[in-house]
Design an enzyme around this catalytic site. Structure first.
Site, PDB file in Angstrom:
ATOM      1  N   TYR A  91       0.831  -1.218   0.000  1.00 11.72           N
ATOM      2  CA  TYR A  91       0.000   0.000   0.000  1.00 11.72           C
ATOM      3  C   TYR A  91       0.865   1.268   0.000  1.00 11.72           C
ATOM      4  O   TYR A  91       0.608   2.212  -0.748  1.00 11.72           O
ATOM      5  CB  TYR A  91      -0.946  -0.036   1.213  1.00 11.72           C
ATOM      6  CG  TYR A  91      -1.708   1.250   1.427  1.00 11.72           C
ATOM      7  CD1 TYR A  91      -2.783   1.596   0.619  1.00 11.72           C
ATOM      8  CD2 TYR A  91      -1.342   2.139   2.443  1.00 11.72           C
ATOM      9  CE1 TYR A  91      -3.478   2.801   0.811  1.00 11.72           C
ATOM     10  CE2 TYR A  91      -2.032   3.331   2.642  1.00 11.72           C
ATOM     11  CZ  TYR A  91      -3.091   3.654   1.828  1.00 11.72           C
ATOM     12  OH  TYR A  91      -3.763   4.837   2.013  1.00 11.72           O
ATOM     13  N   TYR A 138     -13.661  12.058   0.052  1.00 11.00           N
ATOM     14  CA  TYR A 138     -13.945  11.769   1.460  1.00 11.00           C
ATOM     15  C   TYR A 138     -15.110  12.609   1.969  1.00 11.00           C
ATOM     16  O   TYR A 138     -16.155  12.652   1.339  1.00 11.00           O
ATOM     17  CB  TYR A 138     -12.685  11.963   2.323  1.00 11.00           C
ATOM     18  CG  TYR A 138     -11.445  11.467   1.633  1.00 11.00           C
ATOM     19  CD1 TYR A 138     -11.287  10.094   1.393  1.00 11.00           C
ATOM     20  CD2 TYR A 138     -10.455  12.329   1.174  1.00 11.00           C
ATOM     21  CE1 TYR A 138     -10.157   9.622   0.724  1.00 11.00           C
ATOM     22  CE2 TYR A 138      -9.337  11.858   0.509  1.00 11.00           C
ATOM     23  CZ  TYR A 138      -9.200  10.513   0.293  1.00 11.00           C
ATOM     24  OH  TYR A 138      -8.104  10.058  -0.359  1.00 11.00           O
ATOM     25  N   VAL A 186      -3.066  13.391  -1.027  1.00 12.95           N
ATOM     26  CA  VAL A 186      -2.443  14.377  -0.135  1.00 12.95           C
ATOM     27  C   VAL A 186      -1.128  14.943  -0.683  1.00 12.95           C
ATOM     28  O   VAL A 186      -0.550  15.845  -0.087  1.00 12.95           O
ATOM     29  CB  VAL A 186      -2.216  13.853   1.314  1.00 12.95           C
ATOM     30  CG1 VAL A 186      -3.516  13.681   2.056  1.00 12.95           C
ATOM     31  CG2 VAL A 186      -1.377  12.605   1.325  1.00 12.95           C
TER      32      VAL A 186
HETATM   33  N1  GLN Z   1      -0.744   7.377   1.728  1.00 13.26           N
HETATM   34  C1  GLN Z   1      -1.691   8.285   2.323  1.00 13.26           C
HETATM   35  C2  GLN Z   1      -2.264   7.673   3.597  1.00 13.26           C
HETATM   36  O1  GLN Z   1      -2.456   6.479   3.642  1.00 13.26           O
HETATM   37  C3  GLN Z   1      -2.784   8.581   1.337  1.00 13.26           C
HETATM   38  C4  GLN Z   1      -3.816   9.550   1.878  1.00 13.26           C
HETATM   39  C5  GLN Z   1      -4.358  10.487   0.833  1.00 13.26           C
HETATM   40  O2  GLN Z   1      -3.756  10.779  -0.189  1.00 13.26           O
HETATM   41  N2  GLN Z   1      -5.513  11.052   1.152  1.00 13.26           N
HETATM   42  O3  GLN Z   1      -2.530   8.370   4.547  1.00 13.26           O
END
Ligand code: GLN
Length: 304
Positions: free
Chosen positions: A189, A240, A258
């Site tokens: 992941y 989200y 993010v």
């Molecule tokens: N790798 C980030 C996490 O698991 C991805 C979160 C995102 O981009 N919103 O927190």
């Protein structure tokens, strides 16, 4: 045809002058030092027009945008079976929230919150022979671009600080919704999230979702129905607890990360990507969202 160059030029100029550019994500230390003045936009239409502006050829960490590509690979591998382990409803909560997962007994609301994406990563780990290599191959083929790769420093940085993702994976495991070991699933992941692309590459990668499931070389990657389902999920869950706001302001299926990237598309018309690393309080790119709002308002092109 609309004057896309002029429209994107106006948007880029207008938003570049804004003083509030949001906050760069700091919970992944490797992302904390990215310059929040970076700002790129890239548009590609189905009939072949392509135009980019600003920092559209600089690579950034696609982070959660990768969740759409992982889901698409999982659906290509095991079809509707995916939905036995993850739902298709918006969560109305931040991407890393855990409370719902406990209440709903280890079945994540959707594949784009972290817990849902961790289940999808588990599926890929079970079905791919060489998970990281095969997944990267899949993405390079979608984009027709072998220069796309992982950023190991970002993956490692998240591994060291990803306590909430460890908590999510452990909860999933306790509810028997992970087949593989927690460490292995999260390793995959974190690598998946660390993939780097430019706005231009990201645009090419997502072209298949605007093109009835067919990628740039016109090879079929998903059926039309599968592409429809993924686009529907991007619309309802891609941002989200700000998915409603994105639909309200922009009116396109899309996904944020993010790292400050956003991809959005109008099926059968275009894909548009933005990168501006400063985030709003919900973790979505501030200028990216504003760019897309301006784009669909000025062009009057949205799904609504
Ligand atoms: N790798 C980030 C996490 O698991 C991805 C979160 C995102 O981009 N919103 O927190």
């Amino acid at each position: 045809m609309q004057d896309y160059k002029a429209i994107l030029g106006d948007i880029h100029r207008d938003l570049s002058s804004k003083t509030n550019k949001g906050q760069v994500a700091t919970y992944i230390p490797e992302l904390a030092h990215i310059d929040k003045n970076k700002f790129g936009i890239h548009l590609k239409t189905i009939d072949g027009f392509e135009f980019g502006i600003g920092d559209c050829y600089t690579s950034f960490s696609i982070q959660s945008i990768s969740k759409v590509l992982a889901l698409s690979k999982a659906i290509a591998l095991i079809g509707e079976t995916v939905w036995q382990r993850v739902g298709v409803e918006p969560s109305g909560h931040p991407f890393n929230q855990l409370a719902l997962l406990e209440v709903e007994k280890g079945i994540p609301r959707n594949p784009f919150i972290n817990s849902g994406a961790i289940v999808i990563a588990d599926i890929l780990l079970s079905y791919l022979k060489n998970p990281k290599d095969d997944f990267l191959r899949y993405i390079r083929d979608l984009a027709n671009d072998d220069s796309i790769g992982f950023n190991e420093d970002v993956a490692l940085s998240e591994k060291i600080t990803g306590f909430k993702n460890y908590a999510a994976a452990n909860l999933l495991k306790s509810f028997n919704n992970l087949e593989n070991a927690v460490e292995d699933v999260l390793d995959f992941y974190f690598y998946q999230c660390s993939i780097e692309m430019t706005c231009s590459q990201l645009n090419h990668t997502f072209f298949f979702l605007a093109n009835k499931g067919n990628c740039l070389l016109n090879k079929s990657r998903l059926t039309k129905t599968q592409a429809k389902r993924i686009n529907a999920l991007m619309l309802s869950c891609g941002f989200y607890d700000e998915a409603g706001e994105f639909a309200f302001e922009v009116g396109l299926p899309g996904k944020s990360g993010v790292g400050g990237g956003i991809v959005a598309l109008l099926p059968n018309h275009f894909v548009i990507t933005t990168w501006a690393p400063g985030l709003n309080p919900k973790g979505n790119s501030l200028l990216g969202m504003q760019s897309l709002e301006q784009f669909t308002t000025k062009t009057k092109l949205s799904i609504f």
